[in-house]
Design an enzyme around this catalytic site. Sequence first.
Site, PDB file in Angstrom:
ATOM      1  N   ASP A 285      49.605  13.798-161.419  1.00 29.11           N
ATOM      2  CA  ASP A 285      48.168  14.037-161.304  1.00 29.11           C
ATOM      3  C   ASP A 285      47.923  14.877-160.038  1.00 29.11           C
ATOM      4  O   ASP A 285      48.823  15.102-159.221  1.00 29.11           O
ATOM      5  CB  ASP A 285      47.374  12.723-161.300  1.00 29.11           C
ATOM      6  CG  ASP A 285      45.930  12.935-161.783  1.00 29.11           C
ATOM      7  OD1 ASP A 285      45.462  14.093-161.777  1.00 29.11           O
ATOM      8  OD2 ASP A 285      45.267  11.949-162.150  1.00 29.11           O
TER       9      ASP A 285
HETATM   10  C1  BGC Z   1      42.329  13.620-162.792  1.00 22.60           C
HETATM   11  C2  BGC Z   1      43.086  13.977-164.049  1.00 22.60           C
HETATM   12  C3  BGC Z   1      42.858  15.424-164.400  1.00 22.60           C
HETATM   13  C4  BGC Z   1      43.254  16.291-163.221  1.00 22.60           C
HETATM   14  C5  BGC Z   1      43.110  17.768-163.475  1.00 22.60           C
HETATM   15  C6  BGC Z   1      42.573  14.606-161.675  1.00 22.60           C
HETATM   16  O1  BGC Z   1      41.720  14.390-160.589  1.00 22.60           O
HETATM   17  O2  BGC Z   1      42.700  12.327-162.384  1.00 22.60           O
HETATM   18  O3  BGC Z   1      42.696  13.138-165.096  1.00 22.60           O
HETATM   19  O4  BGC Z   1      43.589  15.768-165.543  1.00 22.60           O
HETATM   20  O5  BGC Z   1      42.444  15.941-162.111  1.00 22.60           O
HETATM   21  O6  BGC Z   1      41.808  18.176-163.537  1.00 22.60           O
END
Ligand code: BGC
Length: 739
Positions: A285
């Site tokens: 993530d």
């Molecule tokens: C979130 C993810 C997301 C990623 C990309 C993160 O802050 O937890 O779910 O896919 O950002 O945008």
Amino acid sequence: MRLTKLGIVIIALELALSAAPYSAQHRQPNEEKRINDLLARMTLAEKLGQLQQLDGESNGNFRPEHRDLVRQGSLGSTLNVRGVQRTNELQRIAVEESRLKIPLIFGFDVIHGYRTIFPIPLAEASSWDPSLAEKSESIAAKETYASGVRWTFAPMLDIARDPRWGRITEGAGEDPYLGAAFARARVLGFQGNDYSAPGRILACAKHWVAYGATEGGRDYNTTDMSEQTLREVYFPPFRAAIDAGAGSVMSAFNDLNGVPTSANRFTLSQVLRGEWKFDGFVVSDYTAVKELINHGLAANDKEAAQAALNAGVDMEMVSRLFNQNGPELLKEGKLSQATIDEAVRRILRIKFRLGLFEHPFTTEAPESLSLLTPANRAAAREIAGRSMVLLKNDHEALPLKRDIGSIAVIGPLADDRRSPLGWWAGDGTPEDTITALAGIKAKVSAQTKVTYAKGCDPQSDSDAGFAEAVAAARASEVAVVFVGEISETVGEAASKSSLDLSGRQMDLVKAIYATGKPTVVVLINGRPLTIGWIAENTPGILEAWMGGTEAGNAIADVLFGDVNPGGKLPVTFPRTVGQVPIYYNHMNTGRPPEQGNRYTSKYLDVPWTPQFPFGFGLSYTRFKISNLQLSAKQIGPNGKLTVSVDVENVGQRAGDEVVQLYIRDVAASMTRPVKELKGFRRATLQPREKRRVEFALTSEQLGFWNREMRFVVEPGEFKVMAGPNSEDLTEATFAVTGR
Ligand code: BGC
């Protein structure tokens, strides 16, 4: 055969959990040979480049530095870059100007729609009809593909039993069985059987794992739980997604039993790759690798890269620690060449399977022809209608008559275009949203007088608009009040300590109710809310959730009876936040709650029961579920049972009932939940129509992970329960025999 502490002989059947067959269908001819050829030619920098994903701009552009990074082979993927012109421009640099011509993979968060926004995932789960989620994701995939993006960071599969956590909105609720059914459907919706096909995109099962159980419902927080709970509650949707062919997985932000999930060898390598045979890649993530330092698992950048790579993260989102520290870690022997090669291999494998080497560019029909088409809007409207849950309907408050003389449409969310889109609304825009007010106006007859009054702002303490709203109600035959949450207060980083309606919304409902006019409350929200007063007083309550682009039309369809609501809650609604966590499939206690007996498990100040239980939802017609029968009274540990039950529409209108099947293992070598969902079927029935619904119960559905962490089915008595929700059940029993 084993002796338990109690001296009971247990014959445990160990189910051979078959190796996932998923990858076969996506495999490309010669893919491993092609990967080996590339690996043999790649420099260390080029290998590390494949492991790097960087963020573009929120408007869909890429950052100027990305051009050079791609040209040098130092960037393998971006997120948020979209629009065919931009993706093709950056891709052209990759496949024409970089030394090895390895294509980029463009990712984006397409959670419940790209441009046509569908109901939030929690709402779609309320349909108890996974085929709807498959349909919405397949439309989302087409729109995404048309915009140059080949990879979505979805489905979000986190089981959530805590509505304080804002991201409960992105998943399928509290139940592993329902969650697994929706996981499968969503992966198939995005990927189909061949994700290299035009209009298909790669799915990413996230957030691996137990992110939905962070302490206190606070986002990014710590999770601490037993391996049994992980395997039985939090893993199943992910397992279903892998079995359905998901080609990528995202490691999460949370700590898990002392090892953050983006550095957790047990979950990333042992379970995912070892047990489940997942051969796609894992992306961390957003900056989760760097955050290992804050977690205290790594003292510095180098240790963070070492921990994540060695645990099984392949691609690093946004932070650049793999690239910055890889060469030194390799030199120092803290990272092996084989580990780097394996990470590169997994990423290249998926790039081959996506067909990116053959078709790196998006060359199909112009985006404008694919986005927000009338057909896509129609699908969004249908799915939103089928996702709504009728929570209360005393004195047939609903449906309203289309030729009603006058109606007051009240509340801060009645004409709000942003809130129905929810969190992660892709490229959906408020300008495209049909509000409830617009939907109602389009539905009623020309003679109907519609009076709108906002009443209050959802986030302010002012009641300045109450007088106007009360006057509107007084002047009308019926008042419909739209309250709930705005999208900024749900989703990521939107944890709350209170589940009450924000601002003066509850007071507004009370003021309207006090006029004496029939009052219906429509909830537009992304999580369970505590609405005790409304539940006790207002005759009609419709849970409309955040219904997407077509929310307003769908709400009008349901309010006026063109669509008979048939959704059921995929998550328990508490009476008060102090009851959280409250979920239907809990263990029993030694002293189950008992009215009038103080020394049983309950609260002094609030009933132990929820406001609305898991699986609950009404209809404009009535159903009867009866005549539960089992095909056998006994089965062997490998046996199979057919459970059948009658469902009958005993009301006046056609409608949908969701027949739900639960089991309970009465006594086992480990305590088992009081109920576990093991089957469900949404059926449409005409008035007086009666149908027999059958479920197959296999031993795999009767087993659990025992103290030795083996999946077993133990002999003994089982209860089978069927009904319209998790509380209103008819029951039968059978036994599993030793052989
Ligand atoms: C979130 C993810 C997301 C990623 C990309 C993160 O802050 O937890 O779910 O896919 O950002 O945008």
